[in-house]
Design a protein around this motif. Sequence first.
Motif, PDB file in Angstrom:
ATOM      1  N   TYR A 125       0.792  -1.226   0.000  1.00  0.00           N
ATOM      2  CA  TYR A 125       0.000   0.000   0.000  1.00  0.00           C
ATOM      3  C   TYR A 125       0.828   1.282   0.000  1.00  0.00           C
ATOM      4  N   GLY A 126       2.152   1.169   0.013  1.00  0.00           N
ATOM      5  CA  GLY A 126       2.974   2.361  -0.148  1.00  0.00           C
ATOM      6  C   GLY A 126       2.852   2.903  -1.565  1.00  0.00           C
ATOM      7  N   SER A 127       3.087   4.198  -1.722  1.00  0.00           N
ATOM      8  CA  SER A 127       2.908   4.826  -3.032  1.00  0.00           C
ATOM      9  C   SER A 127       3.856   4.256  -4.082  1.00  0.00           C
ATOM     10  N   GLY A 128       5.070   3.856  -3.695  1.00  0.00           N
ATOM     11  CA  GLY A 128       6.004   3.295  -4.663  1.00  0.00           C
ATOM     12  C   GLY A 128       5.496   1.998  -5.268  1.00  0.00           C
ATOM     13  N   ALA A 129       4.965   1.114  -4.437  1.00  0.00           N
ATOM     14  CA  ALA A 129       4.439  -0.157  -4.934  1.00  0.00           C
ATOM     15  C   ALA A 129       3.209   0.057  -5.806  1.00  0.00           C
ATOM     16  N   ARG A 130       2.340   0.941  -5.382  1.00  0.00           N
ATOM     17  CA  ARG A 130       1.146   1.224  -6.195  1.00  0.00           C
ATOM     18  C   ARG A 130       1.539   1.797  -7.560  1.00  0.00           C
ATOM     19  N   TYR A 131       2.495   2.717  -7.540  1.00  0.00           N
ATOM     20  CA  TYR A 131       2.935   3.341  -8.793  1.00  0.00           C
ATOM     21  C   TYR A 131       3.572   2.312  -9.722  1.00  0.00           C
ATOM     22  N   LEU A 132       4.398   1.405  -9.158  1.00  0.00           N
ATOM     23  CA  LEU A 132       5.034   0.376  -9.976  1.00  0.00           C
ATOM     24  C   LEU A 132       3.981  -0.528 -10.616  1.00  0.00           C
ATOM     25  N   ARG A 133       3.005  -0.963  -9.842  1.00  0.00           N
ATOM     26  CA  ARG A 133       1.951  -1.816 -10.404  1.00  0.00           C
ATOM     27  C   ARG A 133       1.202  -1.094 -11.527  1.00  0.00           C
ATOM     28  N   ASP A 134       0.924   0.183 -11.331  1.00  0.00           N
ATOM     29  CA  ASP A 134       0.217   0.953 -12.359  1.00  0.00           C
ATOM     30  C   ASP A 134       1.037   1.062 -13.637  1.00  0.00           C
ATOM     31  N   ARG A 135       2.345   1.300 -13.487  1.00  0.00           N
ATOM     32  CA  ARG A 135       3.196   1.457 -14.663  1.00  0.00           C
ATOM     33  C   ARG A 135       3.338   0.134 -15.423  1.00  0.00           C
ATOM     34  N   ALA A 261      11.736   7.529  -1.236  1.00  0.00           N
ATOM     35  CA  ALA A 261      13.188   7.696  -1.313  1.00  0.00           C
ATOM     36  C   ALA A 261      13.933   6.368  -1.337  1.00  0.00           C
ATOM     37  N   ASP A 262      13.276   5.276  -0.972  1.00  0.00           N
ATOM     38  CA  ASP A 262      13.924   3.967  -0.924  1.00  0.00           C
ATOM     39  C   ASP A 262      13.892   3.232  -2.257  1.00  0.00           C
ATOM     40  N   TRP A 263      13.248   3.833  -3.266  1.00  0.00           N
ATOM     41  CA  TRP A 263      13.171   3.222  -4.589  1.00  0.00           C
ATOM     42  C   TRP A 263      14.245   3.814  -5.503  1.00  0.00           C
ATOM     43  N   THR A 264      14.817   2.966  -6.359  1.00  0.00           N
ATOM     44  CA  THR A 264      15.794   3.389  -7.359  1.00  0.00           C
ATOM     45  C   THR A 264      15.299   2.968  -8.731  1.00  0.00           C
ATOM     46  N   PHE A 265      15.444   3.858  -9.710  1.00  0.00           N
ATOM     47  CA  PHE A 265      14.915   3.607 -11.050  1.00  0.00           C
ATOM     48  C   PHE A 265      16.022   3.791 -12.075  1.00  0.00           C
ATOM     49  N   THR A 266      16.192   2.795 -12.933  1.00  0.00           N
ATOM     50  CA  THR A 266      17.167   2.856 -14.019  1.00  0.00           C
ATOM     51  C   THR A 266      16.450   2.509 -15.313  1.00  0.00           C
ATOM     52  N   THR A 267      16.680   3.301 -16.367  1.00  0.00           N
ATOM     53  CA  THR A 267      15.967   3.050 -17.620  1.00  0.00           C
ATOM     54  C   THR A 267      16.912   3.104 -18.810  1.00  0.00           C
ATOM     55  N   ARG A 268      16.541   2.428 -19.868  1.00  0.00           N
ATOM     56  CA  ARG A 268      17.310   2.462 -21.119  1.00  0.00           C
ATOM     57  C   ARG A 268      16.900   3.647 -21.986  1.00  0.00           C
ATOM     58  N   SER A 269      15.767   4.281 -21.646  1.00  0.00           N
ATOM     59  CA  SER A 269      15.232   5.340 -22.498  1.00  0.00           C
ATOM     60  C   SER A 269      14.928   6.587 -21.670  1.00  0.00           C
ATOM     61  N   SER A 270      15.307   7.738 -22.188  1.00  0.00           N
ATOM     62  CA  SER A 270      15.032   8.980 -21.473  1.00  0.00           C
ATOM     63  C   SER A 270      13.541   9.294 -21.435  1.00  0.00           C
ATOM     64  N   VAL A 272      11.221   7.196 -20.504  1.00  0.00           N
ATOM     65  CA  VAL A 272      10.559   6.425 -19.454  1.00  0.00           C
ATOM     66  C   VAL A 272      10.894   7.065 -18.110  1.00  0.00           C
ATOM     67  N   LYS A 273       9.896   7.483 -17.363  1.00  0.00           N
ATOM     68  CA  LYS A 273      10.098   8.235 -16.135  1.00  0.00           C
ATOM     69  C   LYS A 273       9.619   7.439 -14.918  1.00  0.00           C
ATOM     70  N   TRP A 274      10.147   7.827 -13.751  1.00  0.00           N
ATOM     71  CA  TRP A 274       9.681   7.299 -12.459  1.00  0.00           C
ATOM     72  C   TRP A 274       9.272   8.495 -11.620  1.00  0.00           C
ATOM     73  N   GLU A 275       7.990   8.766 -11.575  1.00  0.00           N
ATOM     74  CA  GLU A 275       7.503   9.976 -10.927  1.00  0.00           C
ATOM     75  C   GLU A 275       6.237   9.688 -10.125  1.00  0.00           C
ATOM     76  N   PRO A 276       6.358   8.988  -8.989  1.00  0.00           N
ATOM     77  CA  PRO A 276       5.170   8.803  -8.145  1.00  0.00           C
ATOM     78  C   PRO A 276       4.572  10.156  -7.769  1.00  0.00           C
ATOM     79  N   PRO A 277       3.248  10.295  -7.842  1.00  0.00           N
ATOM     80  CA  PRO A 277       2.625  11.605  -7.641  1.00  0.00           C
ATOM     81  C   PRO A 277       2.679  12.116  -6.209  1.00  0.00           C
ATOM     82  N   HIS A 278       2.877  11.232  -5.237  1.00  0.00           N
ATOM     83  CA  HIS A 278       2.928  11.649  -3.840  1.00  0.00           C
ATOM     84  C   HIS A 278       3.741  10.612  -3.081  1.00  0.00           C
TER      85      HIS A 278
END
Length: 348
Positions: A125-135, A261-270, A272-278
Amino acid sequence: MIRTAIVGTGGIARIGHVPALRAQAHRAEIVAAVDVDAARAEAFAAEHGIPAVYTDLHTMLQEQSPDLVHLCTPPFLHAEQAVACLESEAWVWCEKPVALSLAELDRIRAAEGLAAAGAVFQHRYGSGARYLRDRIAAGTLGRPLVAQCVTAWYRDDAYYDVPWRGTWENEGGGPTLGHGIHQMDLMLAVLGERAEVRAMAGRLERDVRTEDVSAALVRFENGAIATVVNSVLSPREESYLRFDLTDATVELRHLYGYSNADWTFTTRSSGVKWEPPHDLPSSHTAQLADFLDGYDAGIRPDLGRPTMELVTALYKAAITGLPVLRGEIDAADPFYGSLNGGCPEAFR
């Protein structure tokens, strides 16, 4: 107002359940506390302004008729207590592990009628997990390919001096059930249903009857493959999840709870973003809000059966040395009734 009782007044009730209920004070109130230790229950009630104190669950249910009961007791009590609450038409929010076996979990589900039971799995239920599932659902990160799920914790010998710990009968299992279940639940919430499990486990260091370490390979229905490690022997403690998708790698490093702050995001493409809304940290507070929304709407909460199925499959694979396929553990399987499959000396 939802009239709530807390059963078991130890550490998790103090640090998890009371703050969560206080955050929902506009729609929930704590009317009773229950503990077999009368002095501890009295102190807990005085500290938190709870009006009624009991040492017996059944008496509390009869006299208070709560709408909701938070079960914070040792694992071997969960099934019996949950059924008693449901039969009194009280909803249940139960600490992990909800049950010691799939048989017990199904017994709880079968007792539901006007009331329902749900499991505490706050990391979903943390915002990072919810955001990842949505993406992932939106396809913006590509297809899941590889995952790592590590619960590397440390529990010394003194931790197991508590009589119910480290036994099949009272704790149900070792770190696979009692510690790693949160990270495995989050992994399942992200990747979906598992298809096959292969595993090993052992009792390497602690004087317990269960395992103190386990490792597994899990293949998911979507084709992704994950490694899973559960340990209570790791001096540098960490909870770690890594998801490698075709277009990104997403990692989570924490111990008992995370924020954005405990999540790290690495992408092959500029692009693709990691921007949880809250930023909503994983917590009992985050999950209880959803639980009470479901209560208000009459929606039965999640009891975590897929997670318990994964735990059971891991034990069966480790003890038998054979791969375990999804759906193969039914009511006729010895591992349905107990996680050691009726082999109390499974890990020598």
